[in-house]
Design an enzyme around this catalytic site. Sequence first.
Site, PDB file in Angstrom:
ATOM      1  N   ASN A  44      29.122-114.818  30.629  1.00 44.36           N
ATOM      2  CA  ASN A  44      27.968-115.225  29.436  1.00 44.36           C
ATOM      3  C   ASN A  44      29.401-116.397  28.994  1.00 44.36           C
ATOM      4  O   ASN A  44      28.805-117.980  28.486  1.00 44.36           O
ATOM      5  CB  ASN A  44      27.833-114.387  28.656  1.00 44.36           C
ATOM      6  CG  ASN A  44      28.800-113.255  28.072  1.00 44.36           C
ATOM      7  OD1 ASN A  44      30.167-112.958  28.596  1.00 44.36           O
ATOM      8  ND2 ASN A  44      28.804-112.700  26.671  1.00 44.36           N
TER       9      ASN A  44
ATOM     10  N   PRO B 107      36.416-113.431  38.001  1.00 42.27           N
ATOM     11  CA  PRO B 107      34.495-113.865  37.216  1.00 42.27           C
ATOM     12  C   PRO B 107      34.174-113.052  37.881  1.00 42.27           C
ATOM     13  O   PRO B 107      33.945-112.409  38.931  1.00 42.27           O
ATOM     14  CB  PRO B 107      35.151-115.121  37.710  1.00 42.27           C
ATOM     15  CG  PRO B 107      36.313-115.205  39.225  1.00 42.27           C
ATOM     16  CD  PRO B 107      36.870-114.319  39.345  1.00 42.27           C
ATOM     17  N   ALA B 108      32.747-113.890  37.029  1.00 41.17           N
ATOM     18  CA  ALA B 108      31.603-113.065  37.309  1.00 41.17           C
ATOM     19  C   ALA B 108      30.837-113.715  39.159  1.00 41.17           C
ATOM     20  O   ALA B 108      31.581-114.903  38.734  1.00 41.17           O
ATOM     21  CB  ALA B 108      30.594-113.081  36.324  1.00 41.17           C
ATOM     22  N   SER B 109      30.461-112.972  39.642  1.00 39.80           N
ATOM     23  CA  SER B 109      29.793-113.600  41.130  1.00 39.80           C
ATOM     24  C   SER B 109      28.850-114.510  40.524  1.00 39.80           C
ATOM     25  O   SER B 109      29.251-115.490  41.384  1.00 39.80           O
ATOM     26  CB  SER B 109      29.097-112.366  41.693  1.00 39.80           C
ATOM     27  OG  SER B 109      30.042-111.636  41.897  1.00 39.80           O
TER      28      SER B 109
ATOM     29  N   GLU C 138      36.239-104.428  26.322  1.00 43.12           N
ATOM     30  CA  GLU C 138      35.152-105.113  25.437  1.00 43.12           C
ATOM     31  C   GLU C 138      33.407-104.659  26.047  1.00 43.12           C
ATOM     32  O   GLU C 138      33.467-105.789  26.713  1.00 43.12           O
ATOM     33  CB  GLU C 138      35.410-106.678  25.435  1.00 43.12           C
ATOM     34  CG  GLU C 138      36.902-106.380  24.638  1.00 43.12           C
ATOM     35  CD  GLU C 138      36.717-106.838  23.494  1.00 43.12           C
ATOM     36  OE1 GLU C 138      36.334-106.514  22.828  1.00 43.12           O
ATOM     37  OE2 GLU C 138      38.003-106.418  22.800  1.00 43.12           O
ATOM     38  N   LEU C 139      32.650-104.026  25.163  1.00 41.89           N
ATOM     39  CA  LEU C 139      31.421-103.581  25.736  1.00 41.89           C
ATOM     40  C   LEU C 139      30.025-104.162  25.230  1.00 41.89           C
ATOM     41  O   LEU C 139      30.896-105.364  24.233  1.00 41.89           O
ATOM     42  CB  LEU C 139      31.543-102.740  26.232  1.00 41.89           C
ATOM     43  CG  LEU C 139      32.252-101.771  27.202  1.00 41.89           C
ATOM     44  CD1 LEU C 139      32.563-100.357  26.939  1.00 41.89           C
ATOM     45  CD2 LEU C 139      32.747-102.356  27.779  1.00 41.89           C
TER      46      LEU C 139
ATOM     47  N   CYS D  53      28.511-111.421  22.987  1.00 42.70           N
ATOM     48  CA  CYS D  53      28.122-109.780  23.210  1.00 42.70           C
ATOM     49  C   CYS D  53      28.307-109.266  21.257  1.00 42.70           C
ATOM     50  O   CYS D  53      27.903-108.762  20.768  1.00 42.70           O
ATOM     51  CB  CYS D  53      29.955-109.459  23.769  1.00 42.70           C
ATOM     52  SG  CYS D  53      31.014-110.271  22.724  1.00 42.70           S
TER      53      CYS D  53
ATOM     54  N   GLU E 237      20.700-103.645  23.596  1.00 46.44           N
ATOM     55  CA  GLU E 237      21.465-105.055  23.674  1.00 46.44           C
ATOM     56  C   GLU E 237      20.637-105.485  23.976  1.00 46.44           C
ATOM     57  O   GLU E 237      20.691-105.797  25.708  1.00 46.44           O
ATOM     58  CB  GLU E 237      23.375-105.297  23.896  1.00 46.44           C
ATOM     59  CG  GLU E 237      23.674-106.319  23.915  1.00 46.44           C
ATOM     60  CD  GLU E 237      24.857-106.587  24.142  1.00 46.44           C
ATOM     61  OE1 GLU E 237      25.297-106.255  26.170  1.00 46.44           O
ATOM     62  OE2 GLU E 237      25.945-107.426  24.036  1.00 46.44           O
TER      63      GLU E 237
ATOM     64  N   GLU F  33      41.500-107.323  21.053  1.00 46.44           N
ATOM     65  CA  GLU F  33      41.820-109.219  21.679  1.00 46.44           C
ATOM     66  C   GLU F  33      42.206-109.565  20.803  1.00 46.44           C
ATOM     67  O   GLU F  33      41.795-109.453  19.533  1.00 46.44           O
ATOM     68  CB  GLU F  33      40.583-109.481  23.072  1.00 46.44           C
ATOM     69  CG  GLU F  33      40.746-108.208  23.859  1.00 46.44           C
ATOM     70  CD  GLU F  33      39.429-108.687  25.041  1.00 46.44           C
ATOM     71  OE1 GLU F  33      38.819-109.942  24.845  1.00 46.44           O
ATOM     72  OE2 GLU F  33      39.785-108.582  26.064  1.00 46.44           O
TER      73      GLU F  33
HETATM   74  P1  NDP Z   1      28.888-106.609  34.502  1.00 48.54           P
HETATM   75  O1  NDP Z   1      28.856-105.531  33.562  1.00 48.54           O
HETATM   76  O2  NDP Z   1      27.587-105.832  35.146  1.00 48.54           O
HETATM   77  O3  NDP Z   1      29.482-107.801  34.754  1.00 48.54           O
HETATM   78  C1  NDP Z   1      30.292-107.524  34.218  1.00 48.54           C
HETATM   79  C2  NDP Z   1      32.111-108.048  35.142  1.00 48.54           C
HETATM   80  O4  NDP Z   1      32.148-106.743  35.740  1.00 48.54           O
HETATM   81  C3  NDP Z   1      31.573-109.438  36.223  1.00 48.54           C
HETATM   82  O5  NDP Z   1      32.644-109.474  36.904  1.00 48.54           O
HETATM   83  C4  NDP Z   1      31.507-107.977  37.681  1.00 48.54           C
HETATM   84  O6  NDP Z   1      31.339-108.403  38.957  1.00 48.54           O
HETATM   85  C5  NDP Z   1      32.322-106.872  37.468  1.00 48.54           C
HETATM   86  N1  NDP Z   1      31.993-106.004  37.648  1.00 48.54           N
HETATM   87  C6  NDP Z   1      30.589-105.060  37.941  1.00 48.54           C
HETATM   88  N2  NDP Z   1      30.650-103.777  38.689  1.00 48.54           N
HETATM   89  C7  NDP Z   1      31.673-104.106  38.690  1.00 48.54           C
HETATM   90  C8  NDP Z   1      32.774-102.581  39.103  1.00 48.54           C
HETATM   91  N3  NDP Z   1      31.815-101.851  39.424  1.00 48.54           N
HETATM   92  N4  NDP Z   1      33.715-102.779  38.631  1.00 48.54           N
HETATM   93  C9  NDP Z   1      34.778-103.642  38.411  1.00 48.54           C
HETATM   94  N5  NDP Z   1      33.902-104.948  37.850  1.00 48.54           N
HETATM   95  C10 NDP Z   1      32.086-104.967  38.279  1.00 48.54           C
HETATM   96  O7  NDP Z   1      27.485-107.541  33.549  1.00 48.54           O
HETATM   97  P2  NDP Z   1      26.394-108.109  34.252  1.00 48.54           P
HETATM   98  O8  NDP Z   1      26.860-109.380  34.484  1.00 48.54           O
HETATM   99  O9  NDP Z   1      25.713-107.340  35.371  1.00 48.54           O
HETATM  100  O10 NDP Z   1      25.045-107.978  32.729  1.00 48.54           O
HETATM  101  C11 NDP Z   1      24.521-107.283  32.384  1.00 48.54           C
HETATM  102  C12 NDP Z   1      23.950-106.656  30.996  1.00 48.54           C
HETATM  103  O11 NDP Z   1      25.683-106.607  30.600  1.00 48.54           O
HETATM  104  C13 NDP Z   1      23.544-108.219  30.423  1.00 48.54           C
HETATM  105  O12 NDP Z   1      22.712-108.206  30.352  1.00 48.54           O
HETATM  106  C14 NDP Z   1      24.142-108.055  28.461  1.00 48.54           C
HETATM  107  O13 NDP Z   1      23.357-107.073  28.510  1.00 48.54           O
HETATM  108  C15 NDP Z   1      25.487-107.041  28.936  1.00 48.54           C
HETATM  109  N6  NDP Z   1      26.993-107.886  29.236  1.00 48.54           N
HETATM  110  C16 NDP Z   1      27.198-107.700  27.519  1.00 48.54           C
HETATM  111  C17 NDP Z   1      28.434-108.979  27.373  1.00 48.54           C
HETATM  112  C18 NDP Z   1      29.132-108.784  26.900  1.00 48.54           C
HETATM  113  O14 NDP Z   1      29.922-108.962  25.632  1.00 48.54           O
HETATM  114  N7  NDP Z   1      28.911-108.178  25.665  1.00 48.54           N
HETATM  115  C19 NDP Z   1      29.039-109.785  28.585  1.00 48.54           C
HETATM  116  C20 NDP Z   1      28.303-109.201  30.239  1.00 48.54           C
HETATM  117  C21 NDP Z   1      27.191-109.001  29.817  1.00 48.54           C
HETATM  118  P3  NDP Z   1      29.678-109.225  39.268  1.00 48.54           P
HETATM  119  O15 NDP Z   1      29.531-110.254  38.445  1.00 48.54           O
HETATM  120  O16 NDP Z   1      30.567-109.793  40.675  1.00 48.54           O
HETATM  121  O17 NDP Z   1      29.131-108.274  39.647  1.00 48.54           O
END
Ligand code: NDP
Length: 478
Positions: free
Chosen positions: A147, A171-173, A245-246, A279, A381, A458
């Site tokens: 994001n 980074p995210a995929s 940071e969730l 977030c 969320e 952070e």
């Molecule tokens: P994720 O938590 O799946 O991904 C965040 C990061 O973690 C990405 O780099 C991802 O890699 C990585 N990741 C995923 N699975 C693992 C694992 N098992 N071990 C280590 N790292 C991992 O979030 P999503 O991108 O799937 O988003 C899904 C939902 O999460 C959103 O709809 C939103 O609701 C919430 N979200 C909240 C955020 C916030 O700041 N509050 C930020 C992003 C998402 P990869 O991309 O390769 O899977």
Amino acid sequence: MQMFIAGELCNAAAGQTTEIRNPATGEAVDTVPKATVEDARRAIESAHQAFPSWSQMAASDRAALMFKGAQNVKEHIPEIAELLTREQGKTLLESRIETQRLAENLEFFAGLHGALRGQHVEIAKPKAYGMVIKRPLGVVGSIVPWNFPLTLMANKICPALIVGNTVVVKPASTAPLAIARCVELINAAGFPPGVLNVVTGPGAVVGEELIAHPLVRKIGFTGETETGKRVMAQASNELKHVTLELGGSDPMIVCDDANIPEAIRAAGVGRFFNCGQACLAIKRLYLFDAIADEFIEGLKQNAEQRWKVGNGMDKATRMGPLHTAGQREEVEKMVQDAVGRGAEVLTGGKRPTGVEYERGNFYLPTLLVDVPEDALIAREECFGPALPIFRVKNLDEAIDKANNSKYGLGSSIWTRDIRNAHAASERIEAGYTWVNSLQIAVDELPFGGTKQSGFGKEHGTEVLDHYSELKSVMVGVA
Ligand code: NDP
């Protein structure tokens, strides 16, 4: 685009790649290496080798490299911003701000190099003095979502680097391009090989290897709460430090004495900036009865007139598409759930129509009233541009409802009465309360959640403690 490991650009050892697609058009933007465990290990080992000399280098020298890295980023803002818009979907303005924030964050933490210090303690028996010194942890893994790829990477790598850690970024995929380019540009400042690496690959492979590998001492993670729980459980096997940071479901409270036009503007930015994918976006709005009608009418106009939906590359666009088709479906599901339980869609609640919207993940800015509290959008969320609005009788009711959430990231209150502001600051269960101000995280103040929004900080000088450990030294002088 390539990864950056051990001081050089490289492909995945196995030769695989992932295609990155534009969320506004569906077109291919570029490819990145699809790293395997082997690539992740190479980056970790290279960061481990770089650690002794990096951590022993004078902090002022580390800072000088970070300042130069920031300069390199600033000189490429138009290029990076375009890349970020094309891979993530956000508007060019949002991408420019984000790239600028990465440079500012590098400078902010580089500027703290002279403030890194421990403590001196007098000891009477046996006669001695003690010191509490702060030492970097070693190799740090930074797992970043899609994001805000650049600012959320910055929040992790900048404090980590200035105190002397070495870093592997994952980074995210779906949004690795701007990160990979920025890591390359920062390294071009002359960082020793291995200090700052980026490995592009799936979370389940590269992310999990960072968490499992014994040489990685800390994981800084931003993402979904469920993923965060998994990260924490797996990190416990090696007793790693974690900052999580969730998710968040930030409440905004507007009292009957608030500056209404300012609060309306803030609610629009707070919910629709970055297409609601933040977030700390405002995800629940609580309005005092006395001002509710006026506020709702003003916010409806704001949503309909100010937030023009479109391709982020178009200068007139104020809100880009959702990052993925799946993200849009999640928002649609939440809106439908609320409507099914009796909520009314005040504006939006659907995809925009027209040829320019056919191939992207677009959704209109959406406001919902009469939302029952057990609706998904009130409990979970909502990571997109839809806002549930609730009416409340007074501040007690507003705070009780604000706290009725498993999350506790940010929160805000709009009032001219210092007593209301004080009550909100004291009683809202969140890591941050903004009073009469835009819900943005500044470098100067620590940012992080409570409850299921995670822990660790952070930003601020406080984050430095999360990237170092204390050591006691006792020196006998008798
Ligand atoms: P994720 O938590 O799946 O991904 C965040 C990061 O973690 C990405 O780099 C991802 O890699 C990585 N990741 C995923 N699975 C693992 C694992 N098992 N071990 C280590 N790292 C991992 O979030 P999503 O991108 O799937 O988003 C899904 C939902 O999460 C959103 O709809 C939103 O609701 C919430 N979200 C909240 C955020 C916030 O700041 N509050 C930020 C992003 C998402 P990869 O991309 O390769 O899977």
